[in-house]
Design a protein around this motif. Structure first.
Motif, mmCIF file in Angstrom:
data_model
loop_
_atom_site.group_PDB
_atom_site.id
_atom_site.type_symbol
_atom_site.label_atom_id
_atom_site.label_comp_id
_atom_site.label_asym_id
_atom_site.label_seq_id
_atom_site.Cartn_x
_atom_site.Cartn_y
_atom_site.Cartn_z
ATOM 1 N N PHE A 1 0.813 -1.214 0.000
ATOM 2 C CA PHE A 1 0.000 0.000 0.000
ATOM 3 C C PHE A 1 0.847 1.265 0.000
ATOM 4 N N GLU A 2 1.977 1.228 0.704
ATOM 5 C CA GLU A 2 2.861 2.401 0.719
ATOM 6 C C GLU A 2 3.260 2.779 -0.708
ATOM 7 N N ARG A 3 3.537 1.763 -1.519
ATOM 8 C CA ARG A 3 3.937 2.015 -2.906
ATOM 9 C C ARG A 3 2.766 2.593 -3.705
ATOM 10 N N TRP A 4 1.572 1.991 -3.548
ATOM 11 C CA TRP A 4 0.421 2.432 -4.337
ATOM 12 C C TRP A 4 -0.056 3.823 -3.917
ATOM 13 N N MET A 5 0.112 4.173 -2.642
ATOM 14 C CA MET A 5 -0.274 5.503 -2.172
ATOM 15 C C MET A 5 0.606 6.595 -2.772
ATOM 16 N N ARG A 6 1.826 6.220 -3.150
ATOM 17 C CA ARG A 6 2.762 7.192 -3.734
ATOM 18 C C ARG A 6 2.902 7.023 -5.246
ATOM 19 N N ASP A 7 2.055 6.187 -5.838
ATOM 20 C CA ASP A 7 2.164 5.922 -7.277
ATOM 21 C C ASP A 7 2.052 7.228 -8.065
ATOM 22 N N ALA B 1 0.696 7.664 -10.839
ATOM 23 C CA ALA B 1 -0.610 7.754 -11.506
ATOM 24 C C ALA B 1 -1.705 8.012 -10.476
ATOM 25 N N VAL B 2 -2.454 9.100 -10.666
ATOM 26 C CA VAL B 2 -3.534 9.418 -9.714
ATOM 27 C C VAL B 2 -4.597 8.329 -9.720
ATOM 28 N N GLU B 3 -4.770 7.644 -10.877
ATOM 29 C CA GLU B 3 -5.766 6.580 -10.938
ATOM 30 C C GLU B 3 -5.460 5.469 -9.941
ATOM 31 N N VAL B 4 -4.176 5.183 -9.782
ATOM 32 C CA VAL B 4 -3.775 4.122 -8.847
ATOM 33 C C VAL B 4 -3.969 4.592 -7.413
ATOM 34 N N ARG B 5 -3.625 5.847 -7.123
ATOM 35 C CA ARG B 5 -3.801 6.357 -5.764
ATOM 36 C C ARG B 5 -5.292 6.401 -5.392
ATOM 37 N N ARG B 6 -6.126 6.787 -6.338
ATOM 38 C CA ARG B 6 -7.575 6.770 -6.085
ATOM 39 C C ARG B 6 -8.053 5.344 -5.828
ATOM 40 N N ALA B 7 -7.549 4.410 -6.615
ATOM 41 C CA ALA B 7 -7.937 3.001 -6.444
ATOM 42 C C ALA B 7 -7.518 2.492 -5.064
ATOM 43 N N ALA B 8 -6.355 2.936 -4.588
ATOM 44 C CA ALA B 8 -5.891 2.507 -3.271
ATOM 45 C C ALA B 8 -6.839 2.995 -2.177
ATOM 46 N N ALA B 9 -7.343 4.223 -2.316
ATOM 47 C CA ALA B 9 -8.304 4.742 -1.334
ATOM 48 C C ALA B 9 -9.609 3.947 -1.377
ATOM 49 N N LYS B 10 -10.079 3.635 -2.581
ATOM 50 C CA LYS B 10 -11.302 2.836 -2.718
ATOM 51 C C LYS B 10 -11.108 1.465 -2.086
ATOM 52 N N SER C 1 -5.283 9.058 6.250
ATOM 53 C CA SER C 1 -4.921 10.393 6.745
ATOM 54 C C SER C 1 -3.933 11.052 5.795
ATOM 55 N N ARG C 2 -2.994 10.283 5.322
ATOM 56 C CA ARG C 2 -2.024 10.821 4.360
ATOM 57 C C ARG C 2 -2.663 11.078 3.010
ATOM 58 N N MET C 3 -3.574 10.190 2.605
ATOM 59 C CA MET C 3 -4.227 10.371 1.309
ATOM 60 C C MET C 3 -5.189 11.546 1.333
ATOM 61 N N ALA C 4 -5.674 11.916 2.524
ATOM 62 C CA ALA C 4 -6.556 13.078 2.647
ATOM 63 C C ALA C 4 -5.817 14.379 2.346
ATOM 64 N N GLU C 5 -4.470 14.321 2.294
ATOM 65 C CA GLU C 5 -3.663 15.491 1.974
ATOM 66 C C GLU C 5 -3.003 15.380 0.602
ATOM 67 N N LEU D 1 -11.002 13.020 -2.405
ATOM 68 C CA LEU D 1 -12.427 12.702 -2.426
ATOM 69 C C LEU D 1 -12.661 11.238 -2.065
ATOM 70 N N GLU D 2 -11.886 10.346 -2.664
ATOM 71 C CA GLU D 2 -12.037 8.919 -2.358
ATOM 72 C C GLU D 2 -11.619 8.635 -0.910
ATOM 73 N N ALA D 3 -10.642 9.371 -0.398
ATOM 74 C CA ALA D 3 -10.239 9.198 0.991
ATOM 75 C C ALA D 3 -11.390 9.577 1.925
ATOM 76 N N ALA D 4 -12.097 10.671 1.618
ATOM 77 C CA ALA D 4 -13.243 11.086 2.439
ATOM 78 C C ALA D 4 -14.337 10.020 2.422
ATOM 79 N N ARG D 5 -14.597 9.480 1.255
ATOM 80 C CA ARG D 5 -15.613 8.426 1.151
ATOM 81 C C ARG D 5 -15.198 7.191 1.953
ATOM 82 N N ALA D 6 -13.918 6.836 1.861
ATOM 83 C CA ALA D 6 -13.433 5.665 2.591
ATOM 84 C C ALA D 6 -13.534 5.878 4.098
#
Length: 317
Positions: A224-230, A232-241, A256-260, A268-273
């Protein structure tokens, strides 16, 4: 002239009456046929559900499609020996022969119909033919239908083979593909994570990461650490989902980190999660996100915050 117009009007009226009579008769005949079909189906269901006797199918000669569809519905209700008995009956009577042959039809529509007719029957011949279709059929929709059928039967090939056979790295990911990937993630989350890190396709990597929300394998959390810093925004959004469904002690810290994140869609996906997880610390974080510079993120956080807070209050009563 008046007589001619009268004759035309009379003829038109007669034609209309005849047409309406035809429609009424056809409707009555259709109703009678449907009623008769319903009676035959109910009688067949009763025979199939009766484990004390062998179903008598001789009266259904020429109606193999009807018999197969009824058996498929009954199979969904049975478990254990009752289900095995029906599968043996299907093989013994050769009811699968015609749809199996139709899998090689020149018409794609006929091949799709055959897949739908066979997708309930988890027997060796059907699984083997579905694998051939998935690997070799010339039409992508047919290959996708075969993969979906194999997923429902829990008989999909490995994650790598499925991705290769469906050419998922070379085309847009569909809803059907997402279902197949989730089924694979349930079976082997580690293999899905491996493919996510291996592929060069951003769309496929995002789909694989999101699919891991259906996995219960803790082995994937190290990625997850890798995908959160990917990049590609599509991958980071997918990680939050994914984290919205993947219950893990570190989910809050990651979100918490993805919320920033710099990307509005990731926040947005972090808020939903956070709302989905519904744990007490999430209320504080959602309250903070109400002041997000992106109006949509702030609006979503403001919408979710009172619901999440109320959910926490109810759980503590």
């Amino acid at each position: 002239m008046a007589d001619f117009l009268f004759l035309v009007s009379a003829a038109s009226a007669l034609i209309m009456i005849a047409f309406m009579t035809y429609l009424v008769i056809r409707r009555r005949l259709d109703e009678a046929r449907n009623l008769q079909r319903g009676k035959r189906e109910r009688a067949l269901v009763q025979q199939l559900m009766d484990e004390t006797s062998q179903p008598e199918l001789s009266s259904y000669a020429g109606q193999e499609r009807l018999v197969l569809s009824v058996i498929a519905r009954v199979l969904e209700l049975l478990r254990g020996s009752g289900r095995d008995r029906l599968l043996e009956l299907v093989e013994e009577k050769g009811l699968l022969d015609k749809p199996l042959a139709d899998l090689n039809s020149r018409k794609a529509t006929k091949r799709l119909e055959a897949i739908r007719a066979l997708e309930t029957f988890n027997v060796t011949r059907v699984v083997a033919e579905f694998e051939k279709v998935m690997a070799n059929d010339s039409e992508l929709p047919v290959r996708m239908a075969a993969s979906s059928a194999l997923a429902r039967l829990d008989q999909l090939p490995s994650a790598r083979d499925t991705i290769s056979l469906l050419k998922l790295a070379e085309r847009p990911i569909t809803l059907s593909d997402e279902v197949v990937l989730r089924m694979l993630a349930v079976r082997n989350g580690k293999a899905i994570a491996t493919e996510a890190n291996r592929t060069g396709s951003i769309a496929l990597r995002a789909a694989l990461v999101e699919a891991l929300g259906s996995s219960s394998s803790n082995e994937v959390t190290k990625y997850f650490e890798r995908w959160m810093r990917d990049d590609a925004v599509e991958v980071r959004r997918a990680a939050a989902k994914c984290l919205a469904r993947f219950q893990h002690p570190l989910a809050l810290a990651w979100l918490s980190r993805m919320a920033e994140d710099l990307d509005e869609g990731v926040r947005l996906e972090a808020a939903r999660a956070l709302h989905t997880l519904g744990l007490e610390p999430e209320v504080t974080l959602l309250a903070k996100m109400i002041s997000d510079p992106a109006p949509l993120v702030a609006a979503i956080a403001q919408r979710f915050w009172p619901h999440t807070a109320a959910q926490i209050c109810r759980s503590t009563l």
